[in-house]
Write a protein that holds these residues in place. Structure first.
Motif, mmCIF file in Angstrom:
data_model
loop_
_atom_site.group_PDB
_atom_site.id
_atom_site.type_symbol
_atom_site.label_atom_id
_atom_site.label_comp_id
_atom_site.label_asym_id
_atom_site.label_seq_id
_atom_site.Cartn_x
_atom_site.Cartn_y
_atom_site.Cartn_z
ATOM 1 N N ILE A 1 -0.827 -2.417 15.230
ATOM 2 C CA ILE A 1 -0.117 -2.756 13.993
ATOM 3 C C ILE A 1 1.109 -3.616 14.274
ATOM 4 O O ILE A 1 1.437 -4.542 13.519
ATOM 5 N N ILE A 2 1.805 -3.344 15.382
ATOM 6 C CA ILE A 2 2.982 -4.140 15.749
ATOM 7 C C ILE A 2 2.594 -5.601 15.984
ATOM 8 O O ILE A 2 3.222 -6.526 15.457
ATOM 9 N N VAL A 3 1.541 -5.811 16.783
ATOM 10 C CA VAL A 3 1.086 -7.174 17.075
ATOM 11 C C VAL A 3 0.621 -7.868 15.796
ATOM 12 O O VAL A 3 0.929 -9.040 15.551
ATOM 13 N N LEU B 1 5.942 0.560 11.066
ATOM 14 C CA LEU B 1 5.833 -0.397 12.177
ATOM 15 C C LEU B 1 5.534 -1.806 11.662
ATOM 16 O O LEU B 1 6.121 -2.780 12.136
ATOM 17 N N PHE B 2 4.631 -1.917 10.699
ATOM 18 C CA PHE B 2 4.299 -3.242 10.156
ATOM 19 C C PHE B 2 5.507 -3.836 9.432
ATOM 20 O O PHE B 2 5.792 -5.027 9.570
ATOM 21 N N ALA B 3 6.213 -2.998 8.658
ATOM 22 C CA ALA B 3 7.388 -3.478 7.926
ATOM 23 C C ALA B 3 8.460 -4.006 8.869
ATOM 24 O O ALA B 3 9.153 -4.983 8.554
ATOM 25 N N GLY B 4 8.603 -3.367 10.040
ATOM 26 C CA GLY B 4 9.566 -3.853 11.025
ATOM 27 C C GLY B 4 9.077 -5.087 11.753
ATOM 28 O O GLY B 4 9.836 -6.035 11.983
ATOM 29 N N ALA B 5 7.786 -5.107 12.084
ATOM 30 C CA ALA B 5 7.228 -6.199 12.893
ATOM 31 C C ALA B 5 7.102 -7.502 12.121
ATOM 32 O O ALA B 5 7.234 -8.585 12.702
ATOM 33 N N ILE B 6 6.859 -7.420 10.825
ATOM 34 C CA ILE B 6 6.604 -8.638 10.044
ATOM 35 C C ILE B 6 7.838 -9.550 9.968
ATOM 36 O O ILE B 6 7.726 -10.745 9.714
ATOM 37 N N HIS B 7 9.007 -8.982 10.214
ATOM 38 C CA HIS B 7 10.242 -9.782 10.159
ATOM 39 C C HIS B 7 10.656 -10.332 11.522
ATOM 40 O O HIS B 7 11.675 -11.009 11.633
ATOM 41 N N ILE B 8 9.880 -10.030 12.559
ATOM 42 C CA ILE B 8 10.205 -10.538 13.902
ATOM 43 C C ILE B 8 9.528 -11.892 14.121
ATOM 44 O O ILE B 8 8.326 -12.044 13.890
#
Length: 422
Positions: free
Chosen positions: A271-273, A90-97
């Motif tokens: 984690i997403i936020v 989730l963090f790996a996906g969210a950090i690029h948003i």
């Protein structure tokens, strides 16, 4: 003697981890060299094919089958994903948003991730309940609600690279990514809320209590994630050393997820936020170009490795899932039920939002067919107690997930390209 036993236990765990990494590397190599499918899909298909071969060999050589099953059964897929891998993915996906761009798509993303989850959960639960009745299976409606909740979150990991090549608009790509991240978090909260009601008994159900529990989990996770995001940003901004910055993000992900879990708030949403805030603020003013390059590549690598292992484990689950002819037929029918539920979960919110917001051409088609189910659904199904028809729900979930990843995953590129060209 006790020391020897302790060391043997450690060795067994290390051997299992080594075997998983070895298989993931071999399958990734074979796929990249010859098959040329998207990495996650190729690895899962090879794992499934290997599982079938192992089952055949097991019938010919029973002793071999026992050893293989012993190794696979030692892997607690639900715990591995929910407690270890999910936070990193989730963090790996969210950090690029980029939060600035996400803000422009806020209403579509959040509506699909919340209202869409509720619509899908309801349709799947009702349809599955009557389907079970049709096959003379007495499965309580509350357990059908659990099936609806665990199968509704989407996972676009396997299709994002395909969608980029298909040339879909960046705004639609952001909708799919943002929705999948947030509906993972929301889906887990909905599932855990229903699971608690089912555990206590339907007689203890309180609408007010259920809403309070849901809001505590969801809102608590969002607020805690914002706090962790600011703390991470403050620490990273105060230094310029990519090694330390990577270490800080690792600490935030592991410790933050664990602490949120202990506080009984939504760790996935937290984690997403955190990831979105670190990525957005860090890129803007907090992280140097060099540090961001290393940080981004590090989390890309983590994402690739963990996804390779995750889809390998999904394929290997076939070895320990108990087959049942009637349930397999129901599972095949449920594939279409879930697709219909997904279409309603997308088309109804989009129809309302279109009164104020402009949507891309054929957005409903791409969002529906691109809404893959993944490891999170399997993990939640495996977390159910036996008393809640765990074996039946796990087999149905597995059939839907395998179809979703292989069939939808391998055709979404053509569907998206055709939709965009129309």
């Amino acid at each position: 003697m006790e020391g020897h036993s302790f060391n043997s236990g450690k060795l067994a765990t290390y051997q299992i981890i080594s075997l998983i990494i070895l298989l993931a590397a071999i399958f990734a190599y074979v796929n990249d060299r010859w098959i040329k499918w998207p990495s996650t899909i190729g690895i899962m298909v090879l794992a499934l094919f290997s599982s079938i071969i192992l089952v055949i060999l097991g019938n010919l050589i029973p002793a071999f089958s026992v050893q293989v099953l012993r190794v696979v059964s030692h892997i607690d897929f639900g715990q591995v994903l929910m407690k270890i891998m999910l936070s990193f993915l989730l963090f790996a996906g969210a950090i690029h948003i980029d939060a600035v761009k996400l803000r422009k798509e806020f209403w579509p993303v959040m509506t699909l991730a919340t209202v869409g989850i509720f619509i899908s959960t309801f349709i799947v639960s009702v349809m599955s309940y009557y389907l079970f009745q049709l096959f003379h299976l007495q499965i309580p409606y509350i357990h059908c609600l659990l099936l609806g909740a665990l199968i509704s979150p989407t996972d676009p990991i396997a299709v994002m690279s395909i969608l980029k090549k298909a040339g879909i608009p960046a705004s639609l790509e952001l909708k799919i990514t943002g929705e999948s991240l947030f509906n993972d978090g929301v889906g887990v909260v909905v599932f855990l809320t229903i699971l608690e009601i089912a555990s206590k008994g339907e007689g203890s159900f309180s609408p007010t209590g259920t809403v309070v529990l849901f809001l505590k989990e969801a809102c608590g996770g969002l607020l805690f994630g914002a706090l962790m995001g600011y703390v991470s940003y403050f620490l990273i901004r105060s230094i310029d050393n990519y090694r330390v910055e990577v270490l800080i993000t690792l600490a935030i992900v592991t410790c933050g997820y664990t602490l949120a879990d202990e506080l009984h708030i939504s760790a996935p949403l937290a984690i997403i936020v955190t990831g979105i805030m670190v990525g957005t603020k860090g890129r803007a003013v907090g992280i140097s170009v060099t540090s961001w390059d290393y940080l981004g590549k590090f989390w890309d690598l983590i994402d690739e490795i963990f996804n390779a292992i995750l889809f390998l484990l999904i394929g290997l689950q076939m070895l320990i899932i108990t087959p049942h002819a009637t349930i397999m037929v129901i599972g095949c029918i449920m594939i279409f039920v879930v697709l219909v539920a997904r279409w309603f979960a997308v088309s109804l919110p989009v129809a309302v939002l279109r009164l104020k917001i402009k949507f891309e051409k054929n957005a409903v088609t791409i969002l529906t067919w691109g809404g893959l189910r993944g490891g999170l659904s399997v993990a939640m199904a495996l977390s159910l107690p036996q008393s809640m028809h765990r074996d039946e729900l796990v087999l149905i979930t597995y059939i839907i997930v395998v179809f979703s990843i292989i069939v939808q995953g391998l055709t979404i590129g053509k569907v998206a390209a055709r939709s965009v060209s129309k």
